[in-house]
Scaffold this motif. Structure first.
Motif, PDB file in Angstrom:
ATOM      1  N   LYS A  68      74.847  25.207  15.498  1.00 23.60           N
ATOM      2  CA  LYS A  68      76.250  25.556  15.279  1.00 23.60           C
ATOM      3  C   LYS A  68      76.366  26.899  14.561  1.00 23.60           C
ATOM      4  N   ALA A  69      77.525  27.539  14.741  1.00 22.46           N
ATOM      5  CA  ALA A  69      77.774  28.822  14.086  1.00 22.46           C
ATOM      6  C   ALA A  69      77.922  28.622  12.580  1.00 22.46           C
ATOM      7  N   SER A  76      85.435  29.902   5.006  1.00 19.95           N
ATOM      8  CA  SER A  76      84.700  28.668   5.304  1.00 19.95           C
ATOM      9  C   SER A  76      84.965  28.166   6.715  1.00 19.95           C
ATOM     10  N   MET A  77      85.949  28.757   7.418  1.00 25.40           N
ATOM     11  CA  MET A  77      86.287  28.329   8.769  1.00 25.40           C
ATOM     12  C   MET A  77      85.906  29.345   9.840  1.00 25.40           C
ATOM     13  N   VAL A  78      85.853  30.630   9.471  1.00 26.37           N
ATOM     14  CA  VAL A  78      85.583  31.677  10.458  1.00 26.37           C
ATOM     15  C   VAL A  78      84.079  31.817  10.660  1.00 26.37           C
ATOM     16  N   PRO A  79      83.585  31.790  11.904  1.00 19.22           N
ATOM     17  CA  PRO A  79      82.140  31.930  12.137  1.00 19.22           C
ATOM     18  C   PRO A  79      81.666  33.350  11.846  1.00 19.22           C
ATOM     19  N   PRO A 129      83.512  40.092   7.055  1.00 15.16           N
ATOM     20  CA  PRO A 129      84.628  41.044   7.240  1.00 15.16           C
ATOM     21  C   PRO A 129      86.001  40.381   7.209  1.00 15.16           C
ATOM     22  N   VAL A 130      86.135  39.218   7.858  1.00 17.88           N
ATOM     23  CA  VAL A 130      87.458  38.574   7.915  1.00 17.88           C
ATOM     24  C   VAL A 130      87.883  38.106   6.528  1.00 17.88           C
ATOM     25  N   SER A 131      86.966  37.484   5.783  1.00 18.62           N
ATOM     26  CA  SER A 131      87.291  36.999   4.432  1.00 18.62           C
ATOM     27  C   SER A 131      87.702  38.151   3.532  1.00 18.62           C
ATOM     28  N   THR A 132      86.982  39.258   3.606  1.00 13.81           N
ATOM     29  CA  THR A 132      87.297  40.415   2.765  1.00 13.81           C
ATOM     30  C   THR A 132      88.662  40.987   3.111  1.00 13.81           C
ATOM     31  N   ILE A 133      88.944  41.110   4.419  1.00 11.57           N
ATOM     32  CA  ILE A 133      90.237  41.654   4.847  1.00 11.57           C
ATOM     33  C   ILE A 133      91.380  40.746   4.382  1.00 11.57           C
TER      34      ILE A 133
END
Length: 485
Positions: A244-245, A231-234, A182-186
């Motif tokens: 790890k996440a 690549s940074m947001v879990p 969701p974060v990457s798409t937004i």
């Protein structure tokens, strides 16, 4: 030795019928800014169909790459093989309506279409569209048809595409497009909406050249931003081995080159292998072909208007716009696509954003771009999407394909919505447009939406008079820089 062009004449080429073949490096030269942009922007955007071909049509990832390769070659052929002076692209507003059709049930209630039946539907609509293009092109009735079509119905068709696109991403397939990342798409969508449509940003980029350069890269900045953030947001998932996440986007690199499995793809998609569409399929998809024609004709007019504005700045490079030739080349490309890589609507007339970028640099003079055909051919990597053969690049882009499709549909929905809202002129026309749009977006059969739109237009608005239709005769089919400067 390359043939030289006489100033004020058309770029040399090999004439065949109404078309002109221009061989890269011989008739046209590489334009490196367009070449570098095209490798990633055109390549990555073309790869967006892979997500559809895998998730909706049942192809493997490698087979989907093979299908996208053929479609991209056909798109590049518009300028290189047929001599069209437009930067070609998809008939993007029709894509959400196509997804509506193949995602719905075969009988409207219970069974889904099989993978083979979905490809047969795509062949049917592509051949319907090609026949329509050829008939309206050879008879010259295309202009009359578009002028005859009421504004309420035009607006309803385009608004229907907008609603269907947003509904597909935000409601129907939200678990497929938004939930995994969701974060990457937004981030990607926000970046591209601002770069493409933000009024404050349009003012800033006129003042600051670096912002104008970023905006000229089209969708690429959105992809880059999504890749970095993703690549940074879990994602919320935990790697069982490390504890790890796991980030939203995981990139795997593999070195080497690959030859896509064309034979395996054709065995699953081509009508020569899976059988030809039934008559019912041709009838079912005819409204989609009609909708596609309305959109394509508007693209042809748009492409010509962009050229007409720039032609006075380049009297040395004569450009010939022939709408009949455009109809024929589009018909041929859609027939070939329907036979070998069926996915309507990947063979259209114009990629507006790219066309504007190329034409803008072309109008700066021969020192910037030798000819318009050189610039377009370079952007489409001389007709061969080499990106698809490089394994590391394919692996790098593969996690972004779902985002690429979501981005394409959301931008399509946004753009179609504001275009559609400007077409109807009266309150009644706007009401008919919304009614038509909702029926196109929510009913499984495109016939229902078209029928509602036509009936509502007849009884609430009325169709254009004969006098309005006759205005089509004032629009020439064959145009050149001499006529339009």
């Amino acid at each position: 030795m390359r043939p030289t062009r006489t100033p004020g004449q058309v770029q040399p080429g090999i004439n065949w019928g109404p078309f002109t073949l221009r061989i890269p490096f011989y008739h046209t030269r590489p334009e490196w800014p367009e070449f570098l942009q095209g490798i990633f922007v055109a390549g990555a955007t073309g790869l967006a169909v892979i997500h559809i071909l895998v998730a909706d049509f049942g192809l493997t990832f490698e087979e989907a790459v093979a299908c996208a390769f053929i479609q991209s070659v056909l798109i590049g052929s518009a300028t290189i093989v047929f001599g069209e002076p437009f930067a070609p692209g998809w008939i993007t507003p029709a894509l959400p309506l196509v997804l509506n059709l193949i995602a719905t049930t075969g009988d409207g209630e219970s069974e889904l279409y099989s993978s083979s039946e979905k490809f047969q539907l795509m062949t049917a609509v592509s051949l319907n569209f090609a026949i329509l293009l050829f008939l309206l092109g050879v008879t010259g009735l295309g202009k009359r048809f578009i002028l005859w079509l009421p504004d309420a119905l035009k607006g309803g068709i385009i608004l229907g595409a907008a609603i269907a696109a947003l509904k597909r991403i935000l409601v129907d397939d939200a678990d497929r497009f938004l939930d995994p990342h969701p974060v990457s798409t937004i981030v990607a969508v926000s970046c591209c909406l601002i770069l493409s449509f933000s009024i404050p940003f349009q003012r800033w980029k006129r003042r600051y050249k670096p912002l104008a350069l970023i905006a000229s890269l089209g969708l690429l900045p959105g992809f880059v931003a999504a890749a970095i953030v993703g690549s940074m947001v879990p994602s919320g998932n935990i790697d069982p081995e490390t504890g790890k996440a796991i980030p939203e986007l995981v990139f795997n690199f593999q070195w080497g080159f690959q030859i896509p499995p064309f034979a395996d793809m054709l065995a699953k998609a081509s009508p020569f292998s899976i059988g030809w569409p039934t008559m019912e399929m041709y009838l079912t998809t005819f409204p989609l072909a009609l909708i596609g024609y309305v959109i394509v004709f508007g693209d042809l007019i748009t492409g010509h208007e962009i050229l007409k504005d720039a032609i006075p700045d380049r009297p040395d490079d004569k450009i010939e716009v022939d709408f009949n030739r455009s109809h024929y080349s589009l018909a041929i490309r859609n027939v070939l696509m329907g036979l070998f890589a069926p996915l309507f609507p990947t063979q259209g007339a114009l990629w507006t954003g790219v066309h504007v970028i190329i034409v803008q640099r072309w109008r700066e003079g021969a020192q910037s771009m030798e000819s318009l055909y050189s610039g377009i051919a370079s952007y489409y990597v001389f007709g061969i999407p080499m990106l698809y053969l490089v394994t590391p690049v394919i692996m790098l882009l593969s996690p972004l394909l779902g985002i690429a499709l979501a981005l394409t549909l959301i931008l399509t929905g946004f753009a179609c919505a504001y275009v559609a809202m400007g077409i109807p002129k009266t309150q009644i026309e706007r009401g008919v447009a919304i009614l038509t749009a909702v029926c196109l977006a929510f009913f499984s059969s495109p016939w229902i939406g078209m029928a509602v739109g036509v009936l509502a237009t007849i009884f609430l608005v009325g169709f254009p008079t004969k006098k309005i239709v006759e205005e089509a005769d004032d629009t020439p089919s064959n145009l050149s820089s001499d006529q339009t400067a």
